[in-house]
Design a protein around this motif. Sequence first.
Motif, mmCIF file in Angstrom:
data_model
loop_
_atom_site.group_PDB
_atom_site.id
_atom_site.type_symbol
_atom_site.label_atom_id
_atom_site.label_comp_id
_atom_site.label_asym_id
_atom_site.label_seq_id
_atom_site.Cartn_x
_atom_site.Cartn_y
_atom_site.Cartn_z
ATOM 1 N N LEU A 170 0.819 -1.209 0.000
ATOM 2 C CA LEU A 170 0.000 0.000 0.000
ATOM 3 C C LEU A 170 0.857 1.265 0.000
ATOM 4 O O LEU A 170 0.589 2.230 0.714
ATOM 5 C CB LEU A 170 -0.951 0.027 1.201
ATOM 6 C CG LEU A 170 -2.261 -0.766 1.106
ATOM 7 C CD1 LEU A 170 -2.036 -2.232 0.830
ATOM 8 C CD2 LEU A 170 -3.088 -0.588 2.363
ATOM 9 N N THR A 172 2.133 4.727 -0.507
ATOM 10 C CA THR A 172 1.310 5.920 -0.764
ATOM 11 C C THR A 172 2.139 7.178 -0.516
ATOM 12 O O THR A 172 2.913 7.221 0.446
ATOM 13 C CB THR A 172 0.084 5.933 0.174
ATOM 14 O OG1 THR A 172 -0.654 4.727 -0.014
ATOM 15 C CG2 THR A 172 -0.817 7.119 -0.101
ATOM 16 N N TYR A 178 -4.629 6.249 1.446
ATOM 17 C CA TYR A 178 -4.698 5.175 0.447
ATOM 18 C C TYR A 178 -6.147 4.729 0.306
ATOM 19 O O TYR A 178 -6.819 4.442 1.294
ATOM 20 C CB TYR A 178 -3.819 4.007 0.898
ATOM 21 C CG TYR A 178 -3.902 2.793 0.009
ATOM 22 C CD1 TYR A 178 -3.049 2.653 -1.078
ATOM 23 C CD2 TYR A 178 -4.818 1.780 0.270
ATOM 24 C CE1 TYR A 178 -3.120 1.531 -1.895
ATOM 25 C CE2 TYR A 178 -4.890 0.654 -0.545
ATOM 26 C CZ TYR A 178 -4.033 0.539 -1.620
ATOM 27 O OH TYR A 178 -4.115 -0.566 -2.426
ATOM 28 N N CYS A 180 -8.767 2.085 -1.931
ATOM 29 C CA CYS A 180 -8.856 0.970 -2.867
ATOM 30 C C CYS A 180 -10.150 0.200 -2.634
ATOM 31 O O CYS A 180 -10.375 -0.328 -1.542
ATOM 32 C CB CYS A 180 -7.661 0.035 -2.705
ATOM 33 S SG CYS A 180 -7.416 -1.076 -4.103
ATOM 34 N N GLN A 184 -7.289 -6.448 -1.673
ATOM 35 C CA GLN A 184 -5.837 -6.532 -1.508
ATOM 36 C C GLN A 184 -5.558 -7.718 -0.585
ATOM 37 O O GLN A 184 -6.016 -7.739 0.561
ATOM 38 C CB GLN A 184 -5.285 -5.245 -0.896
ATOM 39 C CG GLN A 184 -5.709 -3.977 -1.630
ATOM 40 C CD GLN A 184 -5.007 -3.830 -2.965
ATOM 41 O OE1 GLN A 184 -3.799 -3.852 -3.053
ATOM 42 N NE2 GLN A 184 -5.799 -3.687 -4.024
ATOM 43 N N LYS A 222 -5.524 6.700 -5.187
ATOM 44 C CA LYS A 222 -6.199 5.480 -5.619
ATOM 45 C C LYS A 222 -5.192 4.409 -6.009
ATOM 46 O O LYS A 222 -4.173 4.686 -6.630
ATOM 47 C CB LYS A 222 -7.131 5.768 -6.791
ATOM 48 C CG LYS A 222 -8.341 6.604 -6.404
ATOM 49 C CD LYS A 222 -9.342 6.695 -7.527
ATOM 50 C CE LYS A 222 -10.592 7.453 -7.100
ATOM 51 N NZ LYS A 222 -11.593 7.516 -8.190
ATOM 52 N N CYS A 223 -5.522 3.171 -5.639
ATOM 53 C CA CYS A 223 -4.639 2.050 -5.942
ATOM 54 C C CYS A 223 -4.637 1.777 -7.445
ATOM 55 O O CYS A 223 -5.561 2.147 -8.174
ATOM 56 C CB CYS A 223 -5.065 0.804 -5.169
ATOM 57 S SG CYS A 223 -6.704 0.175 -5.615
#
Length: 278
Positions: A170, A172, A178, A180, A184, A222-223
């Motif tokens: 993660l 960031t 973070y 998402c 994950q 955003k992931c």
Amino acid sequence: MGRLGFSTTESARLLLLGVFGVLALSVVLAEQEGENLSGLSTNPDKAIFAVRENGTTCLMVEFAVRFLVPFDVLALNGIDLITEQAAFTLPRDAEIEGKCGSTESEIHITWKNNAYTLRIYFSKEFRDKGIEVWKISKVQFVYDTSETSHFINAYNPGKHTANTHHLSALVTPAGRSYVCLAQQTLTLISTDHQKGVTVSMYDTQIQPFDIASDFMFSEPYKCITDQRERLEETLPLILGFILALIIVITLTVYHFHLKLTAPQLPQLPRDRSMYKNM
């Protein structure tokens, strides 16, 4: 007047008392507490937890978590062992503890009378070109297979600890949260015969450092998975628009081409009196 004197031992004792006093004062001044804010979420599977320091939010997590934990049971023959899977989610009524620091933070989530504890550790670091980021550096999950709501007929029940190794998840940019929606998944190695414990987080928003406003996440980051999924959703629309534009341009060019290449019909003279004199 008499002169007061202190021996070396007394001076050292006073110095130690002063040091301990300062440390105790710093602990009081930096009092940290955990808060469960899950009641604010409309999603029954989603939990919201915060760690506060001196009455100000310093760490927040908002997510849903699933666990998949293998454990052994005795086969019907009473000799062999069979591996079963316990599947369960993180409850919203968990108890929270945590620590906040400038470069390291952590949150501890405990439930079922300490039968389960999820610990997430965060750290800051500088990457290439001096860019500061934060990441999850370690995840630890402690579970008790003697807890029978999830572990039924476990063989040799007891507490086990599962850890990640060399984790950097993660990642960031510093000062951002973070975000998402996608799942994950992390795999932890357990002390129970090196079994793999799966921890899956989804619908996630996390910020362990630099929270500017109380109970408020900073600008989201955003992931990659969400960005890819959004691109996959919008790509057909973009391609459809481009195709429609190409068709319109082609028809327009074809129309002008027909007009330019069409044979010209002879035009009659406008003054028709000449035909009358013939």
